[in-house]
Scaffold this active site. Structure first.
Site, PDB file in Angstrom:
ATOM      1  CD1 TRP A 138      -7.011   3.751  -7.170  1.00  0.00           C
ATOM      2  CD2 TRP A 138      -7.530   3.776  -9.343  1.00  0.00           C
ATOM      3  NE1 TRP A 138      -6.142   4.611  -7.796  1.00  0.00           N
ATOM      4  CE2 TRP A 138      -6.441   4.651  -9.142  1.00  0.00           C
ATOM      5  CE3 TRP A 138      -8.037   3.634 -10.634  1.00  0.00           C
ATOM      6  CZ2 TRP A 138      -5.832   5.372 -10.168  1.00  0.00           C
ATOM      7  CZ3 TRP A 138      -7.436   4.355 -11.670  1.00  0.00           C
ATOM      8  CH2 TRP A 138      -6.356   5.205 -11.423  1.00  0.00           C
ATOM      9  CG  ASN A 139      -5.583  -0.258 -12.375  1.00  0.00           C
ATOM     10  OD1 ASN A 139      -5.619  -1.015 -11.415  1.00  0.00           O
ATOM     11  ND2 ASN A 139      -4.584  -0.258 -13.233  1.00  0.00           N
ATOM     12  CE  LYS A 162      -6.141  -1.345   1.546  1.00  0.00           C
ATOM     13  NZ  LYS A 162      -6.830  -0.230   0.862  1.00  0.00           N
ATOM     14  N   PRO A 163      -8.757  -4.245  -0.490  1.00  0.00           N
ATOM     15  CG  PRO A 163     -11.085  -4.082  -0.655  1.00  0.00           C
ATOM     16  CD  PRO A 163      -9.988  -4.580   0.244  1.00  0.00           C
ATOM     17  CD  GLU A 233       1.733  -5.010 -12.062  1.00  0.00           C
ATOM     18  OE1 GLU A 233       2.155  -3.875 -12.396  1.00  0.00           O
ATOM     19  OE2 GLU A 233       0.606  -5.430 -12.346  1.00  0.00           O
ATOM     20  CB  CYS A 267       0.144  -1.176 -14.642  1.00  0.00           C
ATOM     21  SG  CYS A 267      -0.440  -2.859 -14.802  1.00  0.00           S
ATOM     22  CD  GLU A 366       1.628   4.400 -13.731  1.00  0.00           C
ATOM     23  OE1 GLU A 366       1.723   3.247 -14.145  1.00  0.00           O
ATOM     24  OE2 GLU A 366       1.474   4.686 -12.527  1.00  0.00           O
TER      25      GLU A 366
HETATM   26  P1  ADP Z   1      -2.986   5.267  -5.731  1.00  0.00           P
HETATM   27  O1  ADP Z   1      -2.256   6.411  -5.078  1.00  0.00           O
HETATM   28  O2  ADP Z   1      -2.881   5.277  -7.184  1.00  0.00           O
HETATM   29  O3  ADP Z   1      -4.375   5.044  -5.205  1.00  0.00           O
HETATM   30  P2  ADP Z   1      -1.602   3.461  -3.998  1.00  0.00           P
HETATM   31  O4  ADP Z   1      -0.373   2.748  -4.361  1.00  0.00           O
HETATM   32  O5  ADP Z   1      -1.486   4.500  -2.955  1.00  0.00           O
HETATM   33  O6  ADP Z   1      -2.191   3.963  -5.346  1.00  0.00           O
HETATM   34  O7  ADP Z   1      -2.715   2.444  -3.515  1.00  0.00           O
HETATM   35  C1  ADP Z   1      -2.765   1.080  -3.876  1.00  0.00           C
HETATM   36  C2  ADP Z   1      -3.270   0.267  -2.693  1.00  0.00           C
HETATM   37  O8  ADP Z   1      -2.342   0.403  -1.621  1.00  0.00           O
HETATM   38  C3  ADP Z   1      -4.602   0.725  -2.134  1.00  0.00           C
HETATM   39  O9  ADP Z   1      -5.340  -0.409  -1.745  1.00  0.00           O
HETATM   40  C4  ADP Z   1      -4.192   1.573  -0.939  1.00  0.00           C
HETATM   41  O10 ADP Z   1      -5.186   1.679   0.063  1.00  0.00           O
HETATM   42  C5  ADP Z   1      -3.018   0.775  -0.443  1.00  0.00           C
HETATM   43  N1  ADP Z   1      -2.086   1.535   0.415  1.00  0.00           N
HETATM   44  C6  ADP Z   1      -1.835   2.867   0.425  1.00  0.00           C
HETATM   45  N2  ADP Z   1      -0.887   3.178   1.339  1.00  0.00           N
HETATM   46  C7  ADP Z   1      -0.517   2.009   1.923  1.00  0.00           C
HETATM   47  C8  ADP Z   1       0.431   1.644   2.920  1.00  0.00           C
HETATM   48  N3  ADP Z   1       1.204   2.553   3.527  1.00  0.00           N
HETATM   49  N4  ADP Z   1       0.548   0.347   3.250  1.00  0.00           N
HETATM   50  C9  ADP Z   1      -0.215  -0.597   2.644  1.00  0.00           C
HETATM   51  N5  ADP Z   1      -1.120  -0.327   1.698  1.00  0.00           N
HETATM   52  C10 ADP Z   1      -1.285   0.961   1.326  1.00  0.00           C
END
Ligand code: ADP
Length: 506
Positions: A138-139, A162-163, A233, A267, A366
């Site tokens: 989301w950043n 997948k945003p 990343e 990041c 972080e």
């Molecule tokens: P944050 O916790 O900072 O939001 P995440 O790493 O959980 O960061 O999220 C980054 C992206 O990964 C988002 O698009 C989120 O929906 C997605 N995401 C979260 N869990 C999973 C998963 N198990 N498999 C694939 N994508 C995921």
């Protein structure tokens, strides 16, 4: 279609600014089947044909800049300047890969390395992974979605994005734009939360992920089980090292911008600072003065705020907890340190902390907030040791008027990119690899040719220039032929006359 929707809220005031569908695993599978069917035609267009579409797409993005940055601002509440910067960097990157993709993906013909292989002609050719899955955070959601997708599309892959569920609006809109220009149906958005991302990992042939280390590990594990490559990343805890001979005015300006850009939610933002003792107090004085002038609020271009809110109340809680943890262990809050009022959203004050050490979360984990913890160190050696005392290794910076020394320090840092007398600039330099060390990731983004070749499988095509009916290495294995070949190999491999010519035993 699904009847589940996700409301998207403004981090500034929690108002609903839009909503998107949340796709089920079945819907993700159907979307991927759709782009997979179109992909061979896309690949057949060749690099020039694909480039034309990307160039038309760049023009569409330019023509819709206000609409796209408006959506980005609505879902992130970042200042207009930063929303526009995301778009500008994405467009610059599209141009960079449009210009260079043909050369980066061209066939190569390395020469055979020895007399035995001299008669072979080698061609290395690159074929795209049919479907690349891009999962974004989301950043900086728009930049990451476009910067990861554009080279993959140019390479000939179909792309599913997948945003983040917190910021899907701008991404979904720009992928609609691909359809609006009438481009082949190889670019699709599948909004949803973690489960939707997990479904993408089940369907794609390559995963490009940006996000937390925790989620990155889950994705990497599943990708390994499916035997598909993943480029991850992940988090960062970037250190800034200020040596005694640094230009303190530039360094302090950079610390404040590098630490508080996007409210610290980058990041590669400056997350911790190590300053040589003799200039520590003066550096802190300058940083504090500048942090004091950083304006918090929303900025639509007319209003004057420099930093917006954090993305969510969860993020606000993380930053608050880390600052409180530091204070409870003896740190001093020089300025800021609390939720910013009176906006009411997830705003946090620009914060400078001193007297910090490595027992504190704010120096180890972080933070992703507008915080600058500054630690006094005896010398460069101690600064390097502390900078490397971290599970992360994304990027770092070194500040000194002696650039040779700066380079030396840079080489001793465990980080994928080190800026000397600069912050964040590695991101604007597309030939520079953006590759995290340690828990900051595996794989890379950007990095010139590597940034597009990673979306391809390499294929070696070997042709024999001479084609006798039989080859010396083939059957039958006779003693005479064997002796001859062994002599030849010895002669070729040994590096001294004795061994080259030693009498052959059996
Ligand atoms: P944050 O916790 O900072 O939001 P995440 O790493 O959980 O960061 O999220 C980054 C992206 O990964 C988002 O698009 C989120 O929906 C997605 N995401 C979260 N869990 C999973 C998963 N198990 N498999 C694939 N994508 C995921």
């Amino acid at each position: 279609m699904t009847d589940t929707r996700i409301d998207v809220r403004s981090p500034a005031d929690a108002s609903i600014v839009g909503s998107v569908a949340s796709l089920s695993a079945t819907e993700v599978a159907a979307a991927v089947t759709g782009i997979r069917t179109e992909q061979p035609g896309w690949e057949t267009l060749g690099i020039r044909g694909r480039r034309e579409w990307l160039e038309r797409y760049r023009d569409w993005l330019l023509d819709h800049d206000d609409e796209v940055t408006g959506l980005l601002q609505a879902e992130t509440s970042k200042p207009l300047q930063e929303a526009r910067l995301e778009l500008a960097m994405s467009l610059d990157l599209i141009n960079y890969y449009c210009k260079n993709a043909e050369a980066f993906l061209a066939d190569e013909h390395p020469r055979g390395h020895s007399v035995i292989t001299k008669s072979k002609r080698l061609t290395i050719t690159r074929h795209p992974y049919p479907v690349v899955g891009v999962i974004t955070p989301w950043n900086v959601p728009l930049l990451i979605a476009l910067a990861d997708s554009a080279p993959a599309l140019l390479a000939g892959a179909a792309v599913v994005v997948k945003p983040s569920e917190l910021t899907p609006l701008a991404t979904q809109r720009v992928i609609d734009g691909w359809q609006e220009i009438g481009a082949p149906g190889v670019f699709v958005c599948t909004p949803g939360a973690g489960a939707t991302g997990a479904a993408v990992v089940e369907e794609a042939d390559f995963i490009q992920f940006t996000g937390s280390t925790r989620t990155g590990i889950r994705i990497g594990r599943r990708a390994a089980e499916r035997l598909i490559p993943s480029s991850l990343e992940l988090g960062g805890k970037d250190a800034m090292i200020v040596l005694a001979d640094a230009d303190l005015e530039r360094a302090s300006n950079a610390a404040v911008w590098g630490g508080m850009f996007n409210s610290g939610q980058a990041c590669v933002s400056v997350e911790r600072v190590y300053v040589e003792a003799s200039v520590h107090d003066e550096f802190v004085r300058r940083v504090t003065q500048k942090a004091w002038t950083v304006r918090v609020g929303t900025n639509d271009g007319a209003s004057k705020a420099d930093i917006g809110p954090l993305i969510s109340s969860t993020q606000l809680a993380i930053v608050t907890t880390q600052v409180q943890d530091a204070v409870s262990k003896g740190a001093t809050v020089v300025t800021g340190g609390e939720r910013a009022q009176p906006q009411g959203g997830a705003f946090f004050q620009p914060t400078v902390l001193t007297g910090v050490d490595h027992t504190m979360q704010v120096m180890q984990e972080e933070t992703f907030g507008p915080t600058l913890p500054i630690m006094k160190v005896a010398n460069a050696t101690e600064a390097i040791r502390l900078a490397n005392d971290s599970p992360y290794g994304l990027s770092a910076s070194v500040w000194t008027r002696n650039t040779e020394r700066g380079r030396e320090v840079a080489r001793r840092l465990e980080a994928g990119a080190v800026n000397v007398n600069d912050v964040l600039s590695n991101l604007f330099l597309f030939p520079a690899p953006h590759a995290g060390w340690k828990k900051s990731g595996t794989g890379e983004r950007l990095g010139g040719a590597a940034g597009i070749r990673k979306y391809c499988r390499e294929q070696a095509i070997i042709e024999s220039r001479i084609t006798p009916h039989d080859e010396p290495l083939w059957f039958p294995y006779t003693p005479g032929k064997h002796r001859l070949i062994w002599r030849l190999l010895r002669f070729m491999i040994a590096r001294d006359a004795n061994r080259k010519l030693r009498k052959f035993g059996r």
